[in-house]
Design a protein around this motif. Structure first.
Motif, PDB file in Angstrom:
ATOM      1  N   LEU A 198       0.854  -1.190   0.000  1.00 52.34           N
ATOM      2  CA  LEU A 198       0.000   0.000   0.000  1.00 52.34           C
ATOM      3  C   LEU A 198       0.884   1.233   0.000  1.00 52.34           C
ATOM      4  CD1 LEU A 198      -2.818   1.270   0.160  1.00 52.34           C
ATOM      5  CD2 LEU A 198      -2.682   1.095   2.652  1.00 52.34           C
ATOM      6  N   SER A 199       0.804   2.012  -1.077  1.00 56.45           N
ATOM      7  CA  SER A 199       1.587   3.239  -1.220  1.00 56.45           C
ATOM      8  C   SER A 199       0.655   4.436  -1.087  1.00 56.45           C
ATOM      9  CB  SER A 199       2.291   3.289  -2.581  1.00 56.45           C
ATOM     10  OG  SER A 199       3.181   2.199  -2.740  1.00 56.45           O
ATOM     11  N   LEU A 200       0.967   5.319  -0.128  1.00 51.86           N
ATOM     12  CA  LEU A 200       0.112   6.467   0.169  1.00 51.86           C
ATOM     13  C   LEU A 200       0.884   7.745  -0.131  1.00 51.86           C
ATOM     14  CD1 LEU A 200      -1.225   5.151   3.596  1.00 51.86           C
ATOM     15  CD2 LEU A 200      -2.272   4.877   1.336  1.00 51.86           C
ATOM     16  N   TYR A 201       0.433   8.481  -1.127  1.00 49.55           N
ATOM     17  CA  TYR A 201       1.146   9.666  -1.589  1.00 49.55           C
ATOM     18  C   TYR A 201       0.367  10.930  -1.235  1.00 49.55           C
ATOM     19  CZ  TYR A 201       4.225   6.751  -4.510  1.00 49.55           C
ATOM     20  OH  TYR A 201       5.147   5.844  -4.963  1.00 49.55           O
ATOM     21  N   ALA A 202       0.944  11.752  -0.365  1.00 48.33           N
ATOM     22  CA  ALA A 202       0.435  13.099  -0.076  1.00 48.33           C
ATOM     23  C   ALA A 202      -1.048  13.110   0.287  1.00 48.33           C
ATOM     24  CB  ALA A 202       0.700  14.031  -1.270  1.00 48.33           C
ATOM     25  N   LEU A 203      -1.432  12.238   1.206  1.00 50.16           N
ATOM     26  CA  LEU A 203      -2.830  12.216   1.643  1.00 50.16           C
ATOM     27  C   LEU A 203      -3.085  13.329   2.650  1.00 50.16           C
ATOM     28  CD1 LEU A 203      -3.672   8.432   2.038  1.00 50.16           C
ATOM     29  CD2 LEU A 203      -3.718   9.876   0.001  1.00 50.16           C
ATOM     30  N   GLY A 204      -4.303  13.843   2.630  1.00 55.05           N
ATOM     31  CA  GLY A 204      -4.682  14.903   3.555  1.00 55.05           C
ATOM     32  C   GLY A 204      -5.311  14.372   4.829  1.00 55.05           C
ATOM     33  N   LYS A 205      -5.583  15.279   5.757  1.00 52.00           N
ATOM     34  CA  LYS A 205      -6.059  14.906   7.089  1.00 52.00           C
ATOM     35  C   LYS A 205      -7.421  14.219   7.090  1.00 52.00           C
ATOM     36  CE  LYS A 205      -3.598  18.682   9.403  1.00 52.00           C
ATOM     37  NZ  LYS A 205      -3.735  19.929  10.187  1.00 52.00           N
ATOM     38  N   ASN A 206      -8.209  14.409   6.055  1.00 47.78           N
ATOM     39  CA  ASN A 206      -9.548  13.831   6.035  1.00 47.78           C
ATOM     40  C   ASN A 206      -9.622  12.473   5.341  1.00 47.78           C
ATOM     41  OD1 ASN A 206     -10.750  15.935   7.489  1.00 47.78           O
ATOM     42  ND2 ASN A 206     -11.022  17.160   5.647  1.00 47.78           N
ATOM     43  N   SER A 207      -8.501  11.986   4.850  1.00 49.52           N
ATOM     44  CA  SER A 207      -8.478  10.617   4.346  1.00 49.52           C
ATOM     45  C   SER A 207      -8.544   9.656   5.534  1.00 49.52           C
ATOM     46  CB  SER A 207      -7.209  10.364   3.523  1.00 49.52           C
ATOM     47  OG  SER A 207      -7.268  11.066   2.293  1.00 49.52           O
ATOM     48  N   ILE A 208      -9.140   8.479   5.326  1.00 53.43           N
ATOM     49  CA  ILE A 208      -9.381   7.534   6.419  1.00 53.43           C
ATOM     50  C   ILE A 208      -8.810   6.175   6.038  1.00 53.43           C
ATOM     51  CG2 ILE A 208     -11.141   6.344   7.782  1.00 53.43           C
ATOM     52  CD1 ILE A 208     -12.982   8.763   7.241  1.00 53.43           C
ATOM     53  N   ILE A 209      -7.882   5.672   6.853  1.00 55.05           N
ATOM     54  CA  ILE A 209      -7.320   4.338   6.630  1.00 55.05           C
ATOM     55  C   ILE A 209      -7.207   3.633   7.979  1.00 55.05           C
ATOM     56  CG2 ILE A 209      -5.324   3.020   5.821  1.00 55.05           C
ATOM     57  CD1 ILE A 209      -4.779   5.214   3.824  1.00 55.05           C
ATOM     58  N   ASN A 210      -8.039   2.624   8.174  1.00 58.89           N
ATOM     59  CA  ASN A 210      -8.068   1.862   9.421  1.00 58.89           C
ATOM     60  C   ASN A 210      -8.303   0.383   9.118  1.00 58.89           C
ATOM     61  OD1 ASN A 210      -8.001   4.313  10.977  1.00 58.89           O
ATOM     62  ND2 ASN A 210     -10.185   4.562  10.588  1.00 58.89           N
ATOM     63  N   ASN A 211      -7.829  -0.488   9.989  1.00 57.93           N
ATOM     64  CA  ASN A 211      -8.065  -1.922   9.853  1.00 57.93           C
ATOM     65  C   ASN A 211      -7.621  -2.431   8.474  1.00 57.93           C
ATOM     66  OD1 ASN A 211     -10.424  -0.843  11.788  1.00 57.93           O
ATOM     67  ND2 ASN A 211      -9.802  -2.891  12.411  1.00 57.93           N
ATOM     68  N   VAL A 212      -6.318  -2.328   8.234  1.00 52.63           N
ATOM     69  CA  VAL A 212      -5.722  -2.798   6.981  1.00 52.63           C
ATOM     70  C   VAL A 212      -4.594  -3.767   7.314  1.00 52.63           C
ATOM     71  CG1 VAL A 212      -4.510  -2.150   4.865  1.00 52.63           C
ATOM     72  CG2 VAL A 212      -6.304  -0.656   5.773  1.00 52.63           C
ATOM     73  N   MET A 213      -4.612  -4.937   6.676  1.00 55.58           N
ATOM     74  CA  MET A 213      -3.565  -5.946   6.854  1.00 55.58           C
ATOM     75  C   MET A 213      -2.866  -6.180   5.524  1.00 55.58           C
ATOM     76  SD  MET A 213      -3.919  -9.864   8.250  1.00 55.58           S
ATOM     77  CE  MET A 213      -2.434 -10.784   8.748  1.00 55.58           C
ATOM     78  N   VAL A 214      -1.526  -6.008   5.521  1.00 55.78           N
ATOM     79  CA  VAL A 214      -0.718  -6.286   4.332  1.00 55.78           C
ATOM     80  C   VAL A 214       0.167  -7.490   4.650  1.00 55.78           C
ATOM     81  CG1 VAL A 214       0.970  -5.407   2.693  1.00 55.78           C
ATOM     82  CG2 VAL A 214      -0.725  -3.843   3.683  1.00 55.78           C
ATOM     83  N   SER A 215       0.001  -8.569   3.883  1.00 54.86           N
ATOM     84  CA  SER A 215       0.715  -9.827   4.156  1.00 54.86           C
ATOM     85  C   SER A 215       1.627 -10.201   2.997  1.00 54.86           C
ATOM     86  CB  SER A 215      -0.284 -10.964   4.371  1.00 54.86           C
ATOM     87  OG  SER A 215      -1.186 -10.674   5.408  1.00 54.86           O
ATOM     88  N   TYR A 216       2.845 -10.620   3.328  1.00 54.93           N
ATOM     89  CA  TYR A 216       3.808 -11.138   2.359  1.00 54.93           C
ATOM     90  C   TYR A 216       4.064 -10.172   1.206  1.00 54.93           C
ATOM     91  CZ  TYR A 216       3.441 -15.616   4.797  1.00 54.93           C
ATOM     92  OH  TYR A 216       3.471 -16.607   5.748  1.00 54.93           O
TER      93      TYR A 216
END
Length: 422
Positions: A198-216
Motif C-alpha cells: 500500500l503506497s500512500l502519496y500526499a494524503l490529507g487529514k480527512n483521508s481515512i485508513i483503518n483496519n488494513v492488513m498487508v501480508s507477504y
C-alpha cells in the motif's frame, strides 16, 4: 529519604505501566479477530468472474456477489470514485504488472467489515502464492510534501498522465479504507523499481485508513510519501522489506499497529520495521518544520527470531535525515538493536530532540542504539523511561501465543520480571 521516595515513585509508576500495557495488549488482540488471516496461502478464494477495465473514468461500484480479476494496471481517473462493497474479492493477475492506482483527484471508498473484509490477493491457487505476485495499491493525493517541488511523480512504471501527486490541500480526502486485506503484493518491476503493498502519496487529514492488513509484500507493506494522516489498526505480516516507511515530510499518528517479521525474510539492502526519512537528500527540504514527524502508540513490533537465528536480525527502527519519531506504550522484540540513526543526527541533543521511546518494553540482543554520533555511556538516557529484558528471549518465550496462525497473542508471559531503565 528523598532518594527512597523517588525510587518508590519510579517502582509504582512502572507497576502501573506494566499492568496498563498488558491490558492494552489484551485489548489490542480484540481488534484483529474476525477479518485478518495469518495463513493466506492456504485460503480458498473463488475464481474470477469479471475483469476490471484498465481505465475507470466514471463513478463505479464493485459488488461482493462477483469475484473480480485485476489484470494490468487499473487507473481510477477523471475525478471518479471507485466504491467497493464489503466482502468483495479482487484476484490480481501474476503475469502483468498489476496495480490499482487511484490518481490525483479520484477517490477510493472501500469499507469492508469485521465479518466481510475486502480482499486483494494473488490469482494463484492455494499453496502456490508468493510475495510479489502482483503490484499493489497506489493512492495519489493532493496534500503537502516536503520538497521544493509542490508535485512529484509516483514511483513505478505508470502512465505519466496518471502519475502526479502532491499539492496544497492539507485537508483533502482521497480515500476511505477499512477492513482490507492486501496479500502477496510488492512485485519487482526491475532492479530499481519495486512496488509496495500500500503506497500512500500526499494524503490529507480527512483521508481515512483503518483496519488494513498487508501480508507477504515483497517490498514495503505500507509506505507514506508526505501528507498528514491519522491511521489505526494496521498489520504488516512477514514483509520482505520495511513494514512501515515514512518519507518526504510525512506527518502521521498511528495507533494499534502490528508488525511481525521473520529473521530469514529480508531485503538484501536491510529491512526495518520502521524506516523514517525526514526528507529526500537529492532535493533537500523546505524547512525544518516540514520534516517527517511520526507518532506511534500501542505498537507491537516483533521479529519471530529465536536462539538459533537471532543473529540474522538488525535494528527494529531506522531513522534518517532528521526524521522525528515518538513511540509510546509499545513492544519491540527480537531484533539486534532498538534504533539506528544516520549521520544527520550529530549530537546527543539531536537524538533527544528527534526520538522518543517512552513507557515501552524492548527485548534485543546487541547495543540498544546505533549512531554515527559517537555514543557516550550517558546516551543510554535516551531510553530511560522504558523496561527491557536482561537476556534475549525468543518470541515464544516472551509472549503468550505469538505463533498462533488464527489469533496470535502478544501479552507478556511475565510482565513483572523486567528491568527498568533509570
Amino acid at each position: 529519604m528523598k532518594l527512597n521516595f523517588a525510587l518508590l515513585v519510579l517502582f509504582y509508576s512502572f507497576s502501573i505501566f506494566s499492568f496498563s500495557q498488558t491490558e492494552n495488549i489484551d485489548n489490542q488482540m480484540k481488534w484483529i479477530k474476525g477479518w485478518t488471516n495469518f495463513d493466506p496461502n492456504h485460503k480458498e478464494y473463488p475464481e474470477p468472474e469479471e475483469r476490471l477495465p484498465n481505465i475507470i473514468d466514471s463513478d463505479s461500484y464493485l459488488s461482493n456477489d462477483v469475484t473480480y480479476l485485476m489484470s494490468g494496471n487499473v487507473y481510477v481517473t477523471n475525478n471518479a470514485t471507485l466504491t467497493i462493497q464489503e466482502g468483495t474479492i479482487i484476484r490480481c493477475d501474476i503475469e502483468d504488472a498489476t496495480s490499482l492506482i487511484i490518481t490525483r483527484g479520484a477517490k477510493l471508498i472501500a469499507n469492508g467489515s469485521r465479518g466481510f473484509p475486502i480482499v486483494f490477493t494473488s490469482s494463484r491457487a492455494p499453496k502456490s502464492r508468493k510475495s510479489g505476485d502482483w503490484g499493489g495499491i497506489v493512492i495519489a493525493g493532493s496534500g503537502k510534501i516536503n520538497s521544493p517541488s509542490v508535485s512529484k511523480v509516483i514511483e513505478g512504471n505508470f502512465l505519466p498522465q496518471h502519475s502526479m501527486y502532491g499539492g496544497t490541500q492539507e485537508n483533502e480526502a482521497t480515500v476511505e479504507m477499512s477492513y482490507i486485506r492486501i496479500e502477496f503484493a510488492g512485485k519487482k518491476i526491475n532492479k530499481s523499481i519495486e512496488l509496495n503493498g500500500l503506497s500512500l502519496y500526499a494524503l490529507g487529514k480527512n483521508s481515512i485508513i483503518n483496519n488494513v492488513m498487508v501480508s507477504y509484500s515483497a517490498d514495503d507493506s505500507f509506505e507514506c510519501f508526505g501528507g498528514n494522516i491519522t491511521m489505526h489498526n494496521l498489520i504488516s505480516y512477514k514483509a520482505k522489506d520495511d513494514d512501515y516507511d515514512f518519507t518526504l515530510g510525512c506527518k502521521g499518528e498511528l495507533s494499534n499497529i502490528i508488525a511481525l517479521r521473520h529473521p530469514y525474510i529480508s531485503d538484501i539492502s536491510g529491512s526495518y520495521v520502521i524506516e523514517a526519512d525526514g526528507y529526500d537528500k537529492k532535493e533537500g527540504y523546505v524547512s525544518l518544520e516540514s520534516l517527517s514527524d511520526i507518532t506511534l502508540r500501542n505498537a507491537t513490533l516483533i521479529n519471530l527470531s529465536d536462539q538459533s537465528n537471532y543473529q540474522h536480525t538488525i535494528a527494529a527502527i531506522s531513522s534518517k535525515n532528521l526524521a522525528k519519531l515518538t513511540i509510546t506504550e509499545s513492544q519491540i522484540s527480537g531484533f539486534a538493536n532498538v534504533v539506528k540513526f544516520d549521520k544527520s543526527y550529530q549530537s546527543y541533543t539531536d537524538l533527544e530532540n528527534h526520538f522518543l521511546l517512552d513507557n515501552s518494553i524492548f527485548n534485543i540482543h546487541a547495543e540498544t542504539i546505533l549512531s554515527e554520533h559517537k555514543l557516550q555511556e550517558s546516551d543510554k538516557e535516551l531510553l530511560k523511561y522504558n523496561m527491557y529484558t536482561n537476556h534475549f528471549k525468543s518470541a515464544d518465550d516472551l509472549f503468550t501465543d505469538p505463533l498462533n496462525k488464527k489469533n496470535p497473542k502478544f501479552t507478556l508471559k511475565d510482565s513483572d520480571n523486567y528491568t527498568v531503565m533509570q
